[in-house]
Design a protein around this motif. Structure first.
Motif, short mmCIF file in Angstrom:
data_model
loop_
_atom_site.label_atom_id
_atom_site.label_comp_id
_atom_site.label_asym_id
_atom_site.label_seq_id
_atom_site.Cartn_x
_atom_site.Cartn_y
_atom_site.Cartn_z
N VAL A 84 0.86 -1.19 0.00
CA VAL A 84 0.00 0.00 0.00
C VAL A 84 0.89 1.23 0.00
N THR A 85 0.57 2.19 -0.86
CA THR A 85 1.32 3.44 -0.91
C THR A 85 0.37 4.62 -0.73
N VAL A 86 0.93 5.72 -0.32
CA VAL A 86 0.23 7.01 -0.38
C VAL A 86 1.10 7.90 -1.27
N ILE A 87 0.50 8.38 -2.35
CA ILE A 87 1.18 9.29 -3.25
C ILE A 87 0.97 10.70 -2.69
N THR A 88 2.05 11.45 -2.52
CA THR A 88 1.94 12.81 -2.00
C THR A 88 2.59 13.79 -2.96
N THR A 89 2.07 14.99 -2.95
CA THR A 89 2.67 16.08 -3.71
C THR A 89 2.26 17.39 -3.06
N GLU A 90 2.86 18.46 -3.51
CA GLU A 90 2.51 19.79 -3.01
C GLU A 90 2.35 20.71 -4.20
N PHE A 91 1.24 21.43 -4.22
CA PHE A 91 0.99 22.39 -5.29
C PHE A 91 0.27 23.59 -4.69
N ALA A 92 0.69 24.78 -5.06
CA ALA A 92 0.11 26.04 -4.56
C ALA A 92 0.08 26.05 -3.03
N ASP A 93 1.20 25.61 -2.43
CA ASP A 93 1.38 25.60 -0.98
C ASP A 93 0.39 24.70 -0.24
N GLU A 94 -0.21 23.75 -0.94
CA GLU A 94 -1.09 22.77 -0.29
C GLU A 94 -0.55 21.37 -0.51
N VAL A 95 -0.58 20.58 0.58
CA VAL A 95 -0.13 19.19 0.52
C VAL A 95 -1.33 18.32 0.16
N HIS A 96 -1.10 17.36 -0.75
CA HIS A 96 -2.16 16.44 -1.17
C HIS A 96 -1.64 15.01 -1.09
N GLY A 97 -2.55 14.09 -0.80
CA GLY A 97 -2.18 12.69 -0.74
C GLY A 97 -3.30 11.80 -1.22
N MET A 98 -2.94 10.63 -1.72
CA MET A 98 -3.91 9.67 -2.23
C MET A 98 -3.38 8.25 -2.04
N THR A 99 -4.18 7.38 -1.46
CA THR A 99 -3.79 5.97 -1.32
C THR A 99 -3.84 5.29 -2.68
N ALA A 100 -2.82 4.51 -2.96
CA ALA A 100 -2.76 3.79 -4.24
C ALA A 100 -1.96 2.51 -4.07
N ASN A 101 -2.34 1.48 -4.81
CA ASN A 101 -1.51 0.28 -4.83
C ASN A 101 -1.05 -0.06 -6.24
N ALA A 102 -1.30 0.85 -7.18
CA ALA A 102 -0.81 0.67 -8.55
C ALA A 102 0.53 1.39 -8.68
N PHE A 103 1.57 0.70 -8.27
CA PHE A 103 2.93 1.25 -8.24
C PHE A 103 3.89 0.15 -8.65
N MET A 104 4.88 0.49 -9.45
CA MET A 104 5.88 -0.51 -9.82
C MET A 104 7.20 0.15 -10.21
N SER A 105 8.27 -0.60 -10.04
CA SER A 105 9.58 -0.19 -10.51
C SER A 105 9.64 -0.47 -12.01
N ILE A 106 10.23 0.47 -12.78
CA ILE A 106 10.30 0.32 -14.23
C ILE A 106 11.72 0.05 -14.70
N SER A 107 12.69 0.81 -14.20
CA SER A 107 14.05 0.74 -14.73
C SER A 107 15.06 1.06 -13.63
N LEU A 108 16.22 0.39 -13.71
CA LEU A 108 17.31 0.67 -12.77
C LEU A 108 18.22 1.78 -13.29
N ASN A 109 18.45 1.82 -14.59
CA ASN A 109 19.34 2.82 -15.19
C ASN A 109 18.73 3.38 -16.46
N PRO A 110 18.08 4.52 -16.41
CA PRO A 110 17.90 5.41 -15.25
C PRO A 110 16.85 4.84 -14.30
N LYS A 111 16.87 5.33 -13.08
CA LYS A 111 15.92 4.86 -12.07
C LYS A 111 14.55 5.49 -12.36
#
Length: 156
Positions: free
Chosen positions: A17-44
């Motif tokens: 389980v992940t929570v995706i976070t970001t900040e825009f216009a001085d507001e913090v936002h978050g969303m629970t997500a489980n659609a996450f994966m590693s794609i590449s090592l080089n580049p990361k």
């Protein structure tokens, strides 16, 4: 094909389980997500998938960066908060790492600059170029068949 059957089949795939976070216009936002994966090592590179109707969809485009907080087994409340099951906004404490808001006590955090995006059906797959990684020794929070789970080692 029935939507419920498809959702139930996808929900039988155990995930972290992940929570995706970001900040825009001085507001913090978050969303629970489980659609996450590693794609590449080089580049990361890593990928997240966000539905086109989710508020986070436009926020990631606007902020051009995001953090992936991989939750520990002690963070079920944070998962519920950012999936809209609870309303405890005042109780969530954010730390800062690489200029992004992150959840304290996460198992791991991956910070990213937006690399590219691909519209696929009713979701957009956002590819992030990794700018930082934090890792702690904790047990992961898992999700399977609509329920939170903990990791248990099997005997060999």
């Amino acid at each position: 094909m029935d939507d419920r059957l498809f959702r139930n089949a996808m929900g039988s795939f155990a995930t972290g389980v992940t929570v995706i976070t970001t900040e825009f216009a001085d507001e913090v936002h978050g969303m629970t997500a489980n659609a996450f994966m590693s794609i590449s090592l080089n580049p990361k590179l890593v990928a997240i998938s966000i539905g086109e109707n989710a508020r986070m969809h436009q926020l990631i485009k606007d902020a051009n960066q995001f953090a992936i907080n991989i939750l520990s087994s002690a963070q079920q409340m944070e998962s519920k908060q950012f999936s809209g099951q609870l309303n405890l906004e005042s109780k969530i404490n954010f730390a800062s790492y690489k200029g992004l808001p992150i959840l304290e006590n996460s198992l791991a955090v991956v910070t990213c600059e937006l690399h590219s995006e691909y519209v696929v059906g009713d979701h957009t797959v956002f590819i992030g170029h990794v700018t930082g990684v934090k890792l702690d020794e904790k047990e992961p929070l898992l999700f399977n068949r609509g329920k939170y789970r903990e990791l248990r080692e099997l005997e060999e």
